[in-house]
Design a protein around this motif. Structure first.
Motif, PDB file in Angstrom:
ATOM      1  N   THR A  21      31.675  39.908  26.377  1.00 54.06           N
ATOM      2  CA  THR A  21      31.471  40.347  27.753  1.00 54.06           C
ATOM      3  C   THR A  21      32.556  41.330  28.150  1.00 54.06           C
ATOM      4  O   THR A  21      33.729  41.133  27.799  1.00 54.06           O
ATOM      5  CB  THR A  21      31.490  39.150  28.723  1.00 54.06           C
ATOM      6  N   PRO A  22      32.174  42.379  28.856  1.00 54.72           N
ATOM      7  CA  PRO A  22      33.224  43.248  29.407  1.00 54.72           C
ATOM      8  C   PRO A  22      33.895  42.631  30.626  1.00 54.72           C
ATOM      9  O   PRO A  22      34.903  43.153  31.091  1.00 54.72           O
ATOM     10  CB  PRO A  22      32.446  44.519  29.792  1.00 54.72           C
ATOM     11  N   PHE A  23      33.353  41.515  31.111  1.00 59.98           N
ATOM     12  CA  PHE A  23      33.878  40.903  32.337  1.00 59.98           C
ATOM     13  C   PHE A  23      34.882  39.820  31.968  1.00 59.98           C
ATOM     14  O   PHE A  23      34.679  38.646  32.237  1.00 59.98           O
ATOM     15  CB  PHE A  23      32.736  40.362  33.188  1.00 59.98           C
ATOM     16  N   ILE A  24      35.957  40.226  31.328  1.00 55.73           N
ATOM     17  CA  ILE A  24      36.966  39.275  30.865  1.00 55.73           C
ATOM     18  C   ILE A  24      38.334  39.734  31.346  1.00 55.73           C
ATOM     19  O   ILE A  24      38.635  40.927  31.329  1.00 55.73           O
ATOM     20  CB  ILE A  24      36.915  39.129  29.319  1.00 55.73           C
ATOM     21  N   GLY A  25      39.140  38.789  31.823  1.00 54.03           N
ATOM     22  CA  GLY A  25      40.493  39.130  32.252  1.00 54.03           C
ATOM     23  C   GLY A  25      40.888  38.420  33.530  1.00 54.03           C
ATOM     24  O   GLY A  25      40.370  37.344  33.850  1.00 54.03           O
ATOM     25  N   THR A  26      41.809  39.046  34.251  1.00 57.35           N
ATOM     26  CA  THR A  26      42.277  38.474  35.508  1.00 57.35           C
ATOM     27  C   THR A  26      41.216  38.688  36.589  1.00 57.35           C
ATOM     28  O   THR A  26      40.320  39.514  36.429  1.00 57.35           O
ATOM     29  CB  THR A  26      43.561  39.178  35.970  1.00 57.35           C
ATOM     30  N   PRO A  27      41.335  37.987  37.708  1.00 61.63           N
ATOM     31  CA  PRO A  27      40.395  38.215  38.822  1.00 61.63           C
ATOM     32  C   PRO A  27      40.346  39.694  39.223  1.00 61.63           C
ATOM     33  O   PRO A  27      39.256  40.243  39.458  1.00 61.63           O
ATOM     34  CB  PRO A  27      40.964  37.348  39.947  1.00 61.63           C
ATOM     35  N   GLU A  28      41.494  40.325  39.274  1.00 61.01           N
ATOM     36  CA  GLU A  28      41.547  41.742  39.657  1.00 61.01           C
ATOM     37  C   GLU A  28      40.782  42.596  38.650  1.00 61.01           C
ATOM     38  O   GLU A  28      39.986  43.478  39.024  1.00 61.01           O
ATOM     39  CB  GLU A  28      43.024  42.171  39.722  1.00 61.01           C
ATOM     40  N   GLN A  29      41.026  42.357  37.356  1.00 59.88           N
ATOM     41  CA  GLN A  29      40.342  43.136  36.313  1.00 59.88           C
ATOM     42  C   GLN A  29      38.827  42.950  36.375  1.00 59.88           C
ATOM     43  O   GLN A  29      38.063  43.917  36.266  1.00 59.88           O
ATOM     44  CB  GLN A  29      40.860  42.729  34.925  1.00 59.88           C
ATOM     45  N   VAL A  30      38.408  41.710  36.529  1.00 67.70           N
ATOM     46  CA  VAL A  30      36.963  41.444  36.557  1.00 67.70           C
ATOM     47  C   VAL A  30      36.343  42.006  37.840  1.00 67.70           C
ATOM     48  O   VAL A  30      35.238  42.563  37.816  1.00 67.70           O
ATOM     49  CB  VAL A  30      36.688  39.937  36.388  1.00 67.70           C
ATOM     50  N   ILE A  69      38.466  38.907  46.275  1.00 70.32           N
ATOM     51  CA  ILE A  69      38.801  40.330  46.097  1.00 70.32           C
ATOM     52  C   ILE A  69      37.601  41.205  46.470  1.00 70.32           C
ATOM     53  O   ILE A  69      37.746  42.222  47.148  1.00 70.32           O
ATOM     54  CB  ILE A  69      39.243  40.597  44.632  1.00 70.32           C
ATOM     55  N   LEU A  70      36.411  40.775  46.034  1.00 71.67           N
ATOM     56  CA  LEU A  70      35.202  41.527  46.388  1.00 71.67           C
ATOM     57  C   LEU A  70      35.044  41.577  47.907  1.00 71.67           C
ATOM     58  O   LEU A  70      34.609  42.582  48.466  1.00 71.67           O
ATOM     59  CB  LEU A  70      33.965  40.892  45.734  1.00 71.67           C
ATOM     60  N   ARG A  71      35.402  40.476  48.568  1.00 77.87           N
ATOM     61  CA  ARG A  71      35.317  40.443  50.035  1.00 77.87           C
ATOM     62  C   ARG A  71      36.302  41.409  50.668  1.00 77.87           C
ATOM     63  O   ARG A  71      35.945  42.148  51.600  1.00 77.87           O
ATOM     64  CB  ARG A  71      35.613  39.030  50.549  1.00 77.87           C
ATOM     65  N   GLU A  72      37.533  41.404  50.171  1.00 81.61           N
ATOM     66  CA  GLU A  72      38.546  42.343  50.689  1.00 81.61           C
ATOM     67  C   GLU A  72      38.046  43.776  50.599  1.00 81.61           C
ATOM     68  O   GLU A  72      38.321  44.595  51.465  1.00 81.61           O
ATOM     69  CB  GLU A  72      39.847  42.233  49.887  1.00 81.61           C
ATOM     70  N   ARG A  73      37.307  44.043  49.531  1.00 79.99           N
ATOM     71  CA  ARG A  73      36.823  45.409  49.328  1.00 79.99           C
ATOM     72  C   ARG A  73      35.509  45.677  50.071  1.00 79.99           C
ATOM     73  O   ARG A  73      34.903  46.740  49.906  1.00 79.99           O
ATOM     74  CB  ARG A  73      36.626  45.664  47.829  1.00 79.99           C
ATOM     75  N   ALA A 125      40.500  34.254  34.202  1.00 84.78           N
ATOM     76  CA  ALA A 125      41.604  33.300  34.271  1.00 84.78           C
ATOM     77  C   ALA A 125      42.760  33.974  34.993  1.00 84.78           C
ATOM     78  O   ALA A 125      42.730  35.178  35.249  1.00 84.78           O
ATOM     79  CB  ALA A 125      42.013  32.846  32.873  1.00 84.78           C
ATOM     80  N   GLU A 126      43.802  33.185  35.275  1.00 86.86           N
ATOM     81  CA  GLU A 126      44.917  33.735  36.048  1.00 86.86           C
ATOM     82  C   GLU A 126      45.547  34.926  35.336  1.00 86.86           C
ATOM     83  O   GLU A 126      45.946  35.899  35.963  1.00 86.86           O
ATOM     84  CB  GLU A 126      45.966  32.644  36.290  1.00 86.86           C
ATOM     85  N   THR A 127      45.673  34.809  33.992  1.00 86.11           N
ATOM     86  CA  THR A 127      46.230  35.914  33.213  1.00 86.11           C
ATOM     87  C   THR A 127      45.213  36.374  32.180  1.00 86.11           C
ATOM     88  O   THR A 127      44.303  35.637  31.817  1.00 86.11           O
ATOM     89  CB  THR A 127      47.505  35.473  32.460  1.00 86.11           C
TER      90      THR A 127
END
Lengths: 444, 444
Positions: free
Chosen positions: B361-370, B406-410, B276-278
């Motif tokens: 899930t460990p994949f929880i948080g902001t787009p950056e965190q995930v 974000i994955l694309r940027e990286r 989510a956003e936050t």
């Protein structure tokens, strides 16, 4: 006769006849071209047809007709067509001899739901004996004709039980209370019969039409009995008015004898119309189609009706050979028809083979002429409707754009779809769930 | 690791968890809504994902998870999705224990051809013992775990033989000469093994990718061996980085031991990201999902991993019960994981059930965190990619619109599709026809 004339299209890829694919107007890869299937379905839907239909078989040899060698599987291609059409019915062929009733019931229910209630099942028992070779260790022998029909009857019974696993209002999906479904509206099939033992319940709900429509085309005594007991639509390819009228009368009589309203069993004919702007043009197209066939090909095609019998071993210009009991367990009705025709008319093998190979249809000529013939067959109770086996795309278009408007002017065919499901189109009622009926009855 | 990170979507209708359907943001009829499946596929394709994936099972009881009770059959729904998408891969689950190899080979080949080479087969052996009750008289006993995997290996061998029935240039379709195909490029399977006897040839050609991609998710010893021998993509749902890394290393090692290039076996993880956003918003969504689960539901869900064992018979606040050999022939890897976890952490039944039921899930948080977590798993060789089990439509959208850029940027994920087939996306080579290889080799 339902609400009006029935019209459907058999989408037959590169052609039912061995050599159709050689005609310049047909894409030779049509049998595996999604664009071709989509185009045929869209033209049929533009014509407000009741359904498109996909035939099937599950055994090939190098001698098989080209379309049979390399073609889409019916349920996958019809599911894809469901996504690009909105109203037209989708009828898939599936064998009761070489499938599992639970898997079959699911796939048809899934097609039915995803299409909004447009699925039909053409139940076949599989005439090609070689099919057993592709399904070995679970069913090592190809069952004989009578057993196949006993299996078909039980298979269909199981499938229909499974299709009634869930009453139409079983899934309440109340987010507040957490009640997803009402347990008393879930019903196991609990079937334990001669060939199949299936517990259920099916893991998919019914569609807006209740159950998919059942098509059947068996012409043998066993096939007719099965159709009269079970089918919603039965069809044949008789080619001649008198034969079609006899078939029609027989099937309606059988339906009545089975305790059904004869109007509930729709009897239709497969026809291969050749329509063009002028009579000359229509006959020119027919000539083009015939010109692609060699004797060798005609003999191989003939062999397909006799379990791939090799007819090249006979003198083509001697009388049609005596084959003994050959074909008695194959496509029974075809073999009988061919042998009877050859004897009746005193044909040589060559003549019998070419007669079988040449496109022959009374539905040839201008739109007006073909509409007249269609009307005659419909009016004189030879058929409640027709499946068009129009292999050349242009012939389907000529029918839709030329013949259908005339049928409409005469009040014989719909202007627009009146409903959304295949049952709606065919004038067949929503199929009530057997358990819902029981529940209502117990209140009286 | 292929050409880049792999991303796929498991379209799971009303939710993998028993109570997901109660969340306000999910249509509760999602499992039988074509619009829902279409929407999830289109969002995934907008994200340039490698594939969408549909799971399956063929036995239900009133205690089954809602999504299992009433859902589309995989091959029909994926065929429909093929018609409304253009690039994304289409992976269907099908059981090698309760299907026929000839029928399975056909349906996947048909999906593969009509989608232009985008089909994948997730081969499962079926863990639910009750399934035998729906396929009685042909397979009356549910085969035990080891036999199921022997069957699976032979089943897959037959299917792959059938997929090579026709060399890629077999169909010449020369209208002038009348040659439709070259007979020496048609090959029968001629298989006669322990479980199956199948003659062939298959009645459909290969697709632009040669053969459909094979997925596998068995985590038992038998399952891992089967995957290492046969699969193109193997996946697990480990939930923890260390477990995923162990699994990854083990599968790559097994692939090498089986004589394969380990890069040719893609190892991916199923994850359920909550983006989510936050961070607050992400955890709020997780809370909403947990809040729908009652103990009763959690116990029933737990029972599904133990062949529908009734856990309500135990005191929920006593230590996790001793079940003896229970579940040894069910979803073996799940039962082992649950029992081991409960013993290791000294859980009560209630705790074990709620741990299993809560979204974790460990994949929880902001787009950056995930994105960070995704990158970490990928970089440290825990996974070549991920299958997203994003039940709430908004969570899939948040991933596609938030994490993927974000994955694309990286430089971790594609900007655009580089090819047209599923193999192209996965970086797997076109699957050569075994007979074509033989023909070439004999020239040397």
């Amino acid at each position: 006769m339902g609400k009006g004339m029935i019209l459907g299209t058999m989408i037959h890829g590169a052609g039912e006849r061995r050599t159709d694919w050689r005609h310049p107007a047909i894409p030779s890869d049509a049998s595996v071209s999604f664009d071709f299937y989509k185009q045929q379905a869209l033209v049929s839907e533009r014509g407000k047809f009741d359904f498109v239909f996909v035939a099937d078989a599950m055994y090939i040899t190098p001698q098989s007709t080209p379309h049979y060698l390399n073609r889409f599987e019916p349920l996958t291609i019809l599911s894809a067509l469901a996504a690009v059409t909105s109203r037209i019915g989708l009828v898939a062929t599936l064998s009761s001899t070489y499938s599992e009733p639970y898997a079959a019931a699911r796939q048809f229910a899934s097609l039915d739901l995803l299409s909004g209630g447009r699925a039909g099942w053409n139940a076949v028992t599989t005439g090609l004996g070689g099919t057993a070779l592709n399904f070995g260790h679970r069913r090592d022998m190809h069952p004989e004709h009578g057993i196949r029909y006993r299996m078909a009857a039980e298979f269909t019974e199981v499938v229909q039980k499974l299709w009634d696993s869930w009453e139409d209002d079983a899934f309440v999906r109340d987010k507040k209370s957490g009640v997803f479904f009402e347990p008393e509206k879930m019903h196991e099939a609990d079937h334990d019969g001669e060939f199949f033992s299936v517990k259920g319940a099916l893991n998919i709900a019914r569609s807006p039409q209740g159950q998919p429509v059942i098509f059947q085309a068996g012409k043998s005594e066993d096939g007719r009995r099965f159709a009269a007991d079970t089918a919603d639509v039965v069809f044949a390819i008789d080619g001649e008015l008198e034969a079609a009228r006899e078939y029609y009368a027989d099937m309606k009589k059988r339906a009545a004898r089975a305790g059904r309203n004869p109007d509930g069993l729709l009897v239709i004919q497969g026809i291969s119309p050749i329509v063009a702007e002028t009579e000359e043009e229509a006959f020119r197209i027919r000539e083009e189609l015939t010109a692609t066939v060699s004797l060798e090909e005609a003999l191989a095609d003939l062999g397909r009706h006799f379990d791939h019998h090799d007819f090249t071993q006979y003198d083509p210009d001697a009388p049609f050979p005596d084959l003994g009991g050959m074909g008695a367990n194959g496509f029974q009705s075809d073999t009988e028809r061919i042998i009877r025709g050859a004897r009746r008319d005193g044909l040589t093998l060559r003549e019998a083979a070419m007669r079988e190979a040449a496109p022959k249809t009374p539905f040839i000529g201008t739109p007006e002429q073909v509409a007249d013939r269609i009307e005659e067959w419909h009016r004189t109770r030879a058929a409640d409707g027709f499946i068009l086996i129009a292999n050349l795309p242009v012939l389907l278009e000529n029918f839709v754009d030329g013949v259908v408007p005339i049928l409409r002017e005469r009040g014989l065919f719909r202007e627009e779809y009146g409903g959304t499901t295949l049952r709606d189109h065919l004038g067949l009622p929503f199929r009530e769930n057997r358990h819902a009926r029981v529940a209502e009855a117990s209140l009286v």
